[in-house]
Design an enzyme around this catalytic site. Structure first.
Site, mmCIF file in Angstrom:
data_model
loop_
_atom_site.group_PDB
_atom_site.id
_atom_site.type_symbol
_atom_site.label_atom_id
_atom_site.label_comp_id
_atom_site.label_asym_id
_atom_site.label_seq_id
_atom_site.Cartn_x
_atom_site.Cartn_y
_atom_site.Cartn_z
ATOM 1 N N THR A 161 0.827 -1.216 0.000
ATOM 2 C CA THR A 161 0.000 0.000 0.000
ATOM 3 C C THR A 161 0.860 1.265 0.000
ATOM 4 O O THR A 161 0.707 2.144 -0.855
ATOM 5 C CB THR A 161 -0.914 0.002 1.257
ATOM 6 O OG1 THR A 161 -1.648 -1.215 1.279
ATOM 7 C CG2 THR A 161 -1.861 1.175 1.257
ATOM 8 N N VAL A 162 1.793 1.355 0.939
ATOM 9 C CA VAL A 162 2.562 2.598 1.092
ATOM 10 C C VAL A 162 3.651 2.706 0.013
ATOM 11 O O VAL A 162 3.837 3.765 -0.601
ATOM 12 C CB VAL A 162 3.182 2.687 2.510
ATOM 13 C CG1 VAL A 162 3.865 4.036 2.702
ATOM 14 C CG2 VAL A 162 2.130 2.471 3.583
ATOM 15 N N LYS A 166 6.324 1.911 12.615
ATOM 16 C CA LYS A 166 6.259 2.299 14.030
ATOM 17 C C LYS A 166 6.667 1.174 14.960
ATOM 18 O O LYS A 166 7.222 1.412 16.031
ATOM 19 C CB LYS A 166 4.868 2.818 14.392
ATOM 20 C CG LYS A 166 3.709 1.934 13.989
ATOM 21 C CD LYS A 166 3.116 2.375 12.684
ATOM 22 C CE LYS A 166 2.097 1.395 12.169
ATOM 23 N NZ LYS A 166 1.281 1.892 11.096
ATOM 24 N N GLU A 179 8.252 10.108 9.796
ATOM 25 C CA GLU A 179 6.984 10.860 9.877
ATOM 26 C C GLU A 179 5.768 9.978 9.612
ATOM 27 O O GLU A 179 4.736 10.089 10.282
ATOM 28 C CB GLU A 179 7.009 12.010 8.858
ATOM 29 C CG GLU A 179 5.802 12.915 8.888
ATOM 30 C CD GLU A 179 5.730 13.738 10.168
ATOM 31 O OE1 GLU A 179 4.905 13.381 11.029
ATOM 32 O OE2 GLU A 179 6.494 14.721 10.301
ATOM 33 N N GLY A 223 -0.257 8.735 10.082
ATOM 34 C CA GLY A 223 -0.345 8.746 8.619
ATOM 35 C C GLY A 223 0.075 10.049 7.973
ATOM 36 O O GLY A 223 1.242 10.450 8.041
ATOM 37 N N ILE A 261 -0.545 13.137 8.711
ATOM 38 C CA ILE A 261 -0.412 14.367 9.524
ATOM 39 C C ILE A 261 1.072 14.607 9.835
ATOM 40 O O ILE A 261 1.724 13.731 10.401
ATOM 41 C CB ILE A 261 -1.172 14.239 10.872
ATOM 42 C CG1 ILE A 261 -2.624 13.844 10.645
ATOM 43 C CG2 ILE A 261 -1.072 15.540 11.663
ATOM 44 C CD1 ILE A 261 -3.404 13.581 11.938
ATOM 45 N N ASP A 283 -0.684 -0.894 17.985
ATOM 46 C CA ASP A 283 -0.218 0.010 16.925
ATOM 47 C C ASP A 283 -0.269 1.469 17.401
ATOM 48 O O ASP A 283 0.700 2.231 17.236
ATOM 49 C CB ASP A 283 -1.104 -0.191 15.683
ATOM 50 C CG ASP A 283 -0.856 0.863 14.623
ATOM 51 O OD1 ASP A 283 0.144 0.736 13.892
ATOM 52 O OD2 ASP A 283 -1.646 1.821 14.536
ATOM 53 N N LYS A 303 2.838 4.370 18.334
ATOM 54 C CA LYS A 303 2.883 5.774 17.875
ATOM 55 C C LYS A 303 2.995 6.725 19.073
ATOM 56 O O LYS A 303 3.762 7.687 19.043
ATOM 57 C CB LYS A 303 1.628 6.077 17.057
ATOM 58 C CG LYS A 303 1.532 5.235 15.785
ATOM 59 C CD LYS A 303 0.131 5.317 15.170
ATOM 60 C CE LYS A 303 0.034 4.440 13.931
ATOM 61 N NZ LYS A 303 -1.347 4.253 13.455
#
Ligand code: NAP
Ligand code: HSE
Length: 430
Positions: free
Chosen positions: A16-17, A109, A133, A138, A140, A205, A209
């Site tokens: 996805t990323v 993370k 980041e 995500g 932000i 998760d 963070k």
């Protein structure tokens, strides 16, 4: 005139990323070059399967089966790790990249929450950037806000909703009056879930963070083990609806603050006022609230997951490196980060209690007595109609410690007027 030197990227992980980053690099090549003052080029990629159709053409990039080999390639300046996982290939390749003198950008993370201090120390010794980041909230730019824009503040509290999956599930349960199980699958379809979804719904998760933000905000070593974690699996539609009746929403809320008792880090379901920005947060959106002595309060919100938003955050880090900005990973040199002991008990707060009270004379009095004897004072109370033998009773307490509340709940359980286990959820002042 000599041509500017391109910044050459290697990406490991084309899910996805990773594919989101490839798309941005292709679509915005000219814009990125104009902003960085040099071309930003993808030279090599890695994933498990070379054959998989990923919807973008990858034949112009060198392929490495082994992410560690990619991380060490002589023609790669920045190694971008987008595979995930706390150890394994992610850890080995990031260590290899730093060892080979490459800058590193990652969205991972879990890796940073467990090994952030060691990796930051190694990166600083090697004189390379370690940027993450995309690992927190995500799209932000919250790490940039903390390390740069708010660098003049003593940070007093960080809190927020940092897991899109959980916020999606909780808000959708309320909006559609659906049980937890029914909406879990929808979150998966939206691409929010981690490979292991228990990381999402179990609060882990989001706790990863929070631990990263706390380290940056308070100048402490990342202490994931010090986060008190509770997931959303036991939140029922009844509690969501009762909380709404009382003017609250239930959120998986992270709170970190440095207190006289040590570093308090909590990730747990909490009630927040329905009218507050956190209470109004819908769907997969994340929100991070940062409080500092000079700025007072800053509220950042935006998409917390998904291809575009997460790739956007990765590219923000890449662009800083392209412009020559190399900051310490946690906002100050790793060796200056303090070891803060975990706070042994959370700051006192009001609590929401839900009990199933038997329909007997004096039942309510016995509950009130048990609470009072443990020093827990009732702020307001609401009783609903009896089904056959029991009636749901909601109690909002005044501020109390969790220890006093647990003692009170044990005493309540010893009375003969309550059926089943009472539900207790903290009400956070936001
Ligand atoms: P994903 O869709 O599952 O993609 C993972 C990619 O890594 C796949 O392309 C996979 O290859 C590759 N991969 C896994 N193990 C590998 C190995 N040993 N060697 C080479 N390649 C390997 O994951 P994602 O959602 O993009 O997430 C990537 C990272 O971003 C994770 O750390 C995640 O926590 C983080 N993140 C994700 C989001 C989000 O919204 N998805 C948001 C913020 C942060 P194959 O495709 O060949 O299987
Ligand atoms: N699984 C994560 C979430 C992805 O739902 O927020 C973004 O970190």
């Amino acid at each position: 005139m000599s041509q500017p030197t391109p910044l050459r990227l290697g990406i490991a992980g084309l899910g996805t990323v990773g594919i989101g980053v490839v798309r941005i690099l292709r679509k915005h090549a000219a814009l990125l070059e104009a902003r960085a003052g040099r071309p930003v080029e993808l030279v090599a990629v890695s994933a498990r399967s070379r054959e998989k159709d990923r919807g973008v053409r990858l034949s112009s990039y060198a392929w490495e089966d082994d992410p560690v080999a990619l991380a060490r390639r002589a023609d790669v300046d920045v190694y971008i790790e987008l595979m995930g996982g706390e150890g394994g290939a992610a850890k080995a390749s990031v260590e290899a990249a730093i060892g080979a003198g490459k800058h590193v950008v990652t969205a991972n993370k879990a890796l940073l929450a467990h090994h952030g201090h060691a990796l930051a120390t190694a990166a600083e010794k090697a004189g390379v950037a370690l940027r993450f980041e995309a690992a927190v909230a995500g799209g932000i730019p919250v790490i940039k806000a903390l390390t740069e824009g708010l660098a003049g503040n003593e940070i007093t509290r960080i809190m927020g909703v940092m897991n899109g999956t959980c916020n999606y599930i909780l808000t959708r349960m309320y909006a559609a009056d659906l049980p937890y199980e029914a909406v879990f699958g929808e979150a998966s379809d939206l691409g929010y879930l981690e490979a292991d979804p228990t990381l999402d719904v179990g609060g882990i998760d989001a706790a990863h963070k929070l631990a990263l933000l706390a380290a940056i905000g308070f100048g402490t070593r990342v202490d994931f083990a010090g986060v008190e974690i509770e997931g959303i699996e036991r939140i029922s539609i009844r509690d969501i609806e009762h909380a709404a009746d009382l003017g609250y929403r239930i959120k998986l809320l992270g709170v970190a603050q440095l207190t006289g008792r040590g570093l308090e880090q909590r990730m747990s379901p909490c009630l927040v006022p329905a009218t507050s920005p956190l209470g109004q947060l819908e769907g997969g959106t994340n929100m991070v609230v940062i409080e500092g002595d000079a700025v007072e309060q800053v509220v950042l919100s935006g998409p917390g997951a998904g291809e575009g938003p997460t790739a956007s955050a990765v590219m923000g880090d890449v662009m800083d490196i392209a412009r020559g900005l190399v900051l310490p990973a946690f906002g100050q040199p790793a060796e200056s980060l303090k070891s803060a002991p975990p706070a042994r008990a959370a700051t006192p707060a009001p609590y929401y209690l839900r009990l199933k009270l038997l329909d007997r004379p004096g039942a309510l009095g016995k509950v009130a007595m048990a609470l009072g004897e443990a020093g827990v004072s009732i702020d307001r109370m609401r009783q609903y109609g009896h089904d056959e033998a029991t009636a749901p009773v909601l109690i909002v307490t005044h501020k109390t410690t969790r220890a006093a509340l647990d003692q009170a709940l044990e005493a309540v359980a010893r009375t003969d007027v309550v059926e089943g286990q009472p539900v207790a959820i903290r009400i956070e002042t936001v």
